[in-house]
Design a protein around this motif. Structure first.
Motif, PDB file in Angstrom:
ATOM      1  N   ILE A  26       3.039  -0.241   1.195  1.00  0.00           N
ATOM      2  CA  ILE A  26       4.217   0.674   1.578  1.00  0.00           C
ATOM      3  C   ILE A  26       4.165   1.853   0.655  1.00  0.00           C
ATOM      4  CG2 ILE A  26       6.431   0.692   1.338  1.00  0.00           C
ATOM      5  CD1 ILE A  26       6.503  -2.430   2.024  1.00  0.00           C
ATOM      6  N   LYS A  27       3.754   1.946  -0.462  1.00  0.00           N
ATOM      7  CA  LYS A  27       3.945   3.055  -1.432  1.00  0.00           C
ATOM      8  C   LYS A  27       2.830   4.038  -0.811  1.00  0.00           C
ATOM      9  CE  LYS A  27       1.346   3.142  -5.032  1.00  0.00           C
ATOM     10  NZ  LYS A  27       0.890   2.774  -6.391  1.00  0.00           N
ATOM     11  N   TYR A  28       1.798   3.719  -0.477  1.00  0.00           N
ATOM     12  CA  TYR A  28       0.980   4.992   0.023  1.00  0.00           C
ATOM     13  C   TYR A  28       1.389   5.459   1.521  1.00  0.00           C
ATOM     14  CZ  TYR A  28      -2.333   4.795  -3.892  1.00  0.00           C
ATOM     15  OH  TYR A  28      -2.912   4.827  -5.122  1.00  0.00           O
ATOM     16  N   ARG A  29       1.916   4.444   2.446  1.00  0.00           N
ATOM     17  CA  ARG A  29       2.562   4.716   3.548  1.00  0.00           C
ATOM     18  C   ARG A  29       3.450   5.794   3.663  1.00  0.00           C
ATOM     19  NH1 ARG A  29       0.784   2.260   7.881  1.00  0.00           N
ATOM     20  NH2 ARG A  29      -1.069   2.265   6.619  1.00  0.00           N
ATOM     21  N   VAL A  30       4.485   5.293   2.718  1.00  0.00           N
ATOM     22  CA  VAL A  30       5.762   6.291   2.723  1.00  0.00           C
ATOM     23  C   VAL A  30       5.304   7.577   1.979  1.00  0.00           C
ATOM     24  CG1 VAL A  30       7.893   6.593   1.383  1.00  0.00           C
ATOM     25  CG2 VAL A  30       7.258   4.295   2.362  1.00  0.00           C
TER      26      VAL A  30
END
Length: 272
Positions: A133-137
């Motif tokens: 999630i962190k890298y996608r956001v």
């Protein structure tokens, strides 16, 4: 180049970027002719000492003699460093190494939304990175900022349009996300973020197409009609790319129509 023998890169055959740079290592003789192997062709013996889940996130380099594996940026530095030791020493300097690992992770965890591939029925043989999630956001935010900046610069090429601001372009780019989410709100969080990642990749793709026109216009004052036709062509290409991704990901076709509807609404807002 100095060849690193008896080493094999385990790469994602469905990732065009992975194919290009691993093939480049072979062609430049940094690796021998057996220096790369598709993830899906890992044999039972290799699966005993290769961390399968990690190899999906970070490209694995197998030492075939010692049966040991290194991953991600470390494997790339080892290959390049064999021919250019100074690059490896610089890359292994702790602050730089941390930065390189962050950049590598940013690209690797998002590679399936940057360049999507057809969904395979055999999930075990797929080299799909973990959902982070962190890298996608982070990727989505980066795409919004980049797209907003390019569209702001492009709007300056059309004097007849109401004067734009970076804030307006950022709001319009973010608004596309919110608008599309309204129609897929029943999807899982992962499905929504995967789609939004692809959606923003289409916007990035369009922005990259516009950049050459911005560069040309700094040297030649392009006629307004050429600029408008160029932009219209870009939108058509973006629509096709969005449609292609929808089919690859087996998502509802109506997302293509809502994509167009939002852009028409945005145009009306800008003109008024």
């Amino acid at each position: 180049m100095k060849t690193l023998h008896n080493q094999t890169l385990i790469y994602d055959v469905d990732c065009p970027l992975c194919q290009v740079y691993t093939k480049g290592f072979i062609k430049t003789k940094m690796l021998d002719n057996n220096g790369r192997k598709p993830f899906k062709l890992l044999n039972e013996d290799e699966q005993k000492f290769v961390d399968i889940n990690r190899a999906k996130d970070e490209i694995a380099l197998i030492d075939n003699n010692k049966k040991i594996v290194i991953y991600g940026i470390d494997s790339l530095l080892k290959i390049i460093g064999n021919s250019f030791p100074l690059i490896e020493r610089i890359g292994n300097f702790k602050p730089i190494n941390i930065f390189l690992k962050k950049i590598y992770s940013f690209i690797s965890y998002n590679r399936k939304v940057i360049i999507p591939s057809k969904i395979s029925e055999n999930k075990n043989s797929e080299c799909v990175p973990s959902f982070n999630i962190k890298y996608r956001v982070t990727y989505i935010i980066f795409s919004i900022l980049f797209t907003g900046l390019i569209l702001f610069k492009f709007s300056e090429l059309i004097p007849k349009l109401p004067e734009s601001t970076i804030l307006r372009e950022l709001i319009l780019a973010f608004g596309q996300i919110i608008f599309q989410i309204l129609f897929i709100r029943h999807f899982s969080k992962k499905e929504i973020l995967n789609y939004i990642g692809n959606l923003m990749s289409v916007s990035l793709f369009g922005s990259l197409i516009i950049i050459p026109l911005l560069i040309i216009n700094t040297f030649i004052n392009c006629p307004e009609i050429i600029i408008i036709l160029y932009f219209a062509s870009t939108v058509i290409i973006m629509f096709y790319e969005h449609y292609r991704r929808i089919n690859l990901l087996k998502l509802p076709l109506f997302l293509c129509y809502t994509w167009i509807i939002y852009r028409l609404i945005a145009l009306l807002i800008i003109l008024n």
